[in-house]
Design an enzyme around this catalytic site. Structure first.
Site, short mmCIF file in Angstrom:
data_model
loop_
_atom_site.label_atom_id
_atom_site.label_comp_id
_atom_site.label_asym_id
_atom_site.label_seq_id
_atom_site.Cartn_x
_atom_site.Cartn_y
_atom_site.Cartn_z
N CYS A 169 -7.88 13.28 9.29
CA CYS A 169 -7.09 12.22 9.93
C CYS A 169 -6.63 12.60 11.33
CB CYS A 169 -5.89 11.87 9.05
SG CYS A 169 -4.88 13.28 8.57
N GLU A 197 3.90 16.54 2.18
CA GLU A 197 3.99 16.29 3.63
C GLU A 197 5.30 15.59 3.97
OE1 GLU A 197 -0.68 16.02 4.76
OE2 GLU A 197 0.18 14.19 3.97
N ASP A 248 0.84 -1.19 0.00
CA ASP A 248 0.00 0.00 0.00
C ASP A 248 0.88 1.25 0.00
OD1 ASP A 248 -1.82 2.18 1.30
OD2 ASP A 248 -3.17 0.53 0.83
N GLY A 249 0.43 2.28 -0.70
CA GLY A 249 1.18 3.53 -0.74
C GLY A 249 1.29 4.22 0.60
N HIS A 250 0.44 3.87 1.54
CA HIS A 250 0.49 4.45 2.89
C HIS A 250 0.63 3.32 3.91
CE1 HIS A 250 -0.08 6.86 6.38
NE2 HIS A 250 -0.55 7.91 5.74
#
Length: 650
Positions: A413, A320, A210-212
């Site tokens: 978030c 970020e 997963d990218g995160h």
């Protein structure tokens, strides 16, 4: 009214063989290779009890209404087929706002009986369960907007990231309440993921990540909760596949270099930190020395070159991102609240793994500054980013990347992330190793470990005295009480019976070993004299500046306290002493630091704001100014205006 529950330790064995604490977010398994295991703590009174009460009475109860108005719960109903309409939300990961709130609510229910909160949790757990597909898959964005398409956009889709937060919420719900409804949902999803993802040659259809990062650390905790080894193995597979080009080889999503080979943190800060938390979990459970060495190396690189004085992380608004070594800007500092939380979570895992005090030093700095600034004193407004300066005349329309507090965010978030950390904070404060109790963070309340109970009374961080009284202790054997002496502390003294101590070991611990008796009293006095702090000269943004600190608190100036002008032209006079003034009337009761300064009289430069370097500097005003420095965590709670942490010197 909610009724507090006891948090007296259970008798189940911990990794060290000591009695286990009520289980928190991180609970190493019976075969873990950790130096320490979490210990139980009751927080009763004082600084952190106040902040947690606001979280429990205001922030968490408002969660369901905010999730309803933002559309998160509506999406779950749509996915379950119990409502009509369209998907609401701007991002594919909006489900995680629900999961993080559920985790926060679960930890809160573990501390007190609250019928209204329990009813909200039951209702939302039922929504989550209803939205899950028969084979275990669950992501409302893909179920509702992509025609059921799955795992086609791993770089941006966040499907496994969402699964990770669901798993963490489920583990919290099970540990806090003993109920399995949400855990059943999470296990079903994890089992589904395990049938889909695997290394080449495994026979599974997708070799992907997963990218995160997030599912990795969650899977380790699911292994710890269930004993299912395949969850640990799946977490190890995911961690080791980063850095092999599966996401295009981009640093942003931790795919440029394998973690085992990396020499500094990079890319998206939260993604990097969640991945490192997972690597530390794996090293803890498997004894993987290479992963442990990588985690230690990267933590040291991060703290020495990429950490703001507040503990904040992330130099760039763009992506970020951590930024380059010593690239630590002020007004453009990103320092996302979620990054502060991720740093605390990772450092706690490192503290347990290694037993070293430096990790808890960073936790303390981040808790009191970079993290706590993310929520307003009333618990109703939030900061997504945490700059170290807001210039005079700054205009801001609000929103996710605003320097003004916001009620909620399009990318929400941070608020439920703050809620879950505050609700579980007692699990980050102390540890045991079978031979005694280690106190990492000082709070009013009680610490427990292996037949040991120690009561603590303190007004920390406003005062430096921490009084500890042994209430329960084994009568037949000695044990060691270890007190962390903070890295910032210039001077301290410990009185224990007839003995006095004023030096700690090089590792930051003061260890007191003896056969204790009920009523034994230990008093730790930490020097809280205010101090001026300068940065490494390679930090260009603050060269020639100092900041004011007192104890664990970083301070700042706010324009509201200096109504006769802005802050951009203020210069601090470092030759004059700092004074301390307690202000019970200010910001809920804070201790301020008073300094002396002057204004720089900048001459009119016409149309060009530069001058010959040989010319004299702009003169300083003759009159001294009284500068009032408040704790950084309390800024932006009165009126909008300028703020600064770093002050130019004369």
């Amino acid at each position: 009214m909610p009724r507090p529950r006891s948090t007296v330790p259970s008798s189940s064995p911990s990794p060290s063989g000591a009695a286990a604490a009520p289980l928190g977010p991180v609970h190493p398994g019976p075969g873990a290779k950790a130096a320490l295991a979490p210990a139980a703590v009751e927080v009763r009174g004082g600084f952190w009890d106040t902040r947690r009460e606001v979280n429990a009475r205001t922030s968490i109860p408002q969660g369901p209404g905010l999730l309803e108005s933002a559309g998160n719960l509506h999406n779950l109903r749509l996915a379950a087929g119990t409502a009509e309409g369209e998907f609401r939300g701007a991002y594919p990961f909006v489900d995680t706002d629900v999961y993080k709130w559920l985790e926060a609510a679960a930890w809160q229910l573990g501390q007190e009986d609250d019928e209204a909160l329990a009813a909200d949790v039951d209702r939302i757990v039922a929504l989550v369960a209803g939205a899950q597909q028969p084979d275990g898959y669950l992501n409302t964005w893909f179920q509702l907007t992509k025609g059921g398409e799955r795992y086609k956009d791993l770089r941006w889709g966040h499907e496994l990231y969402c699964a990770g937060h669901l798993i963490q919420a489920a583990v919290a719900h099970h540990r806090a309440t003993g109920r399995t409804e949400l855990l059943d949902v999470a296990r079903k999803f994890a089992d589904h993921i395990d049938t889909v993802f695997g290394a080449p040659g495994s026979g599974k259809p997708i070799d992907g990540i997963d990218g995160h990062p997030e599912v990795e650390t969650a899977l380790v905790e699911l292994y710890r909760e269930t004993g299912e080894r395949r969850y640990l193995d799946l977490a190890g597979y995911f961690v080791d596949r980063f850095g092999h080009g599966l996401l295009g080889g981009e640093a942003y999503c931790q795919d440029r270099v394998p973690l085992r080979e990396a020499d500094n943190v990079e890319g998206h800060a939260v993604r990097q930190l969640y991945l490192l938390a997972a690597a530390t979990d794996l090293a803890t459970e498997t004894g993987d020395d290479e992963l442990r060495s990588a985690a230690e190396r990267l933590w040291t690189a991060m703290t020495t070159t990429k950490t703001h004085v507040t503990g904040g992380l992330g130099a760039h608004h763009d992506k970020e991102d951590f930024g380059d070594p010593f690239e630590l800007p002020n007004e453009r500092a990103y320092c996302e609240t979620c990054a502060a939380i991720a740093s605390i979570q990772w450092s706690w895992r490192m503290a347990l793994l290694t037993g070293e005090a430096r990790y808890s030093d960073l936790i303390e700095r981040t808790l009191y500054n970079g993290f706590l600034a993310g929520v307003s004193l009333d618990g109703e407004r939030w900061l997504y980013v945490n700059p170290l300066q807001v210039r005079d005349g700054h205009t801001d329309t609000g929103g996710d990347q605003s320097a003004r507090r916001t009620r909620w965010f399009r990318c929400a978030c941070c608020p439920p992330n703050v809620m879950r950390l505050l609700a579980s904070l007692e699990h980050y404060l102390a540890s045991t190793d079978g031979g005694g109790l280690q106190i990492h963070q000082y709070v009013t309340g009680r610490y427990f470990a292996d037949g040991i109970s120690v009561r603590a009374e303190t007004e920390y961080p406003w005062q430096g005295a921490i009084a500890l009284t042994v209430e329960e202790t084994p009568a037949d054997r000695p044990w060691t009480l270890s007190l962390r002496i903070p890295q910032w502390c210039r001077d301290f003294r410990v009185r224990c019976g007839e003995d006095t101590y004023d030096s700690a070991a090089d590792d930051g611990w003061l260890r007191l070993e003896r056969t204790w008796a009920p009523g034994d009293r230990i008093v730790l006095d930490l020097d809280l004299e205010p101090r001026l702090t300068a940065a490494d000269p390679r930090v260009d943004a603050v060269r020639g500046c100092v900041t004011i600190e007192r104890g664990p608190l970083v301070h700042c100036l706010e324009q509201v306290d200096h109504p006769d002008g802005g802050l951009d032209d203020i210069v601090i006079d470092t030759t004059r002493p700092l004074a301390v003034k307690h202000r019970p009337d200010l910001l809920g009761g804070v201790t301020t630091v008073v300094a002396a300064g002057r204004r720089r009289r900048v001459p009119d430069s016409g149309w060009w704001p530069y001058r010959n370097a040989a010319a004299a500097d702009a003169p300083l005003s003759a009159d001294l100014l009284e500068l009032t420095a408040i704790p950084y965590y309390a800024w932006a709670n009165r009126q909008d205006g300028s703020m600064r942490v770093w002050l130019p010197t004369s």
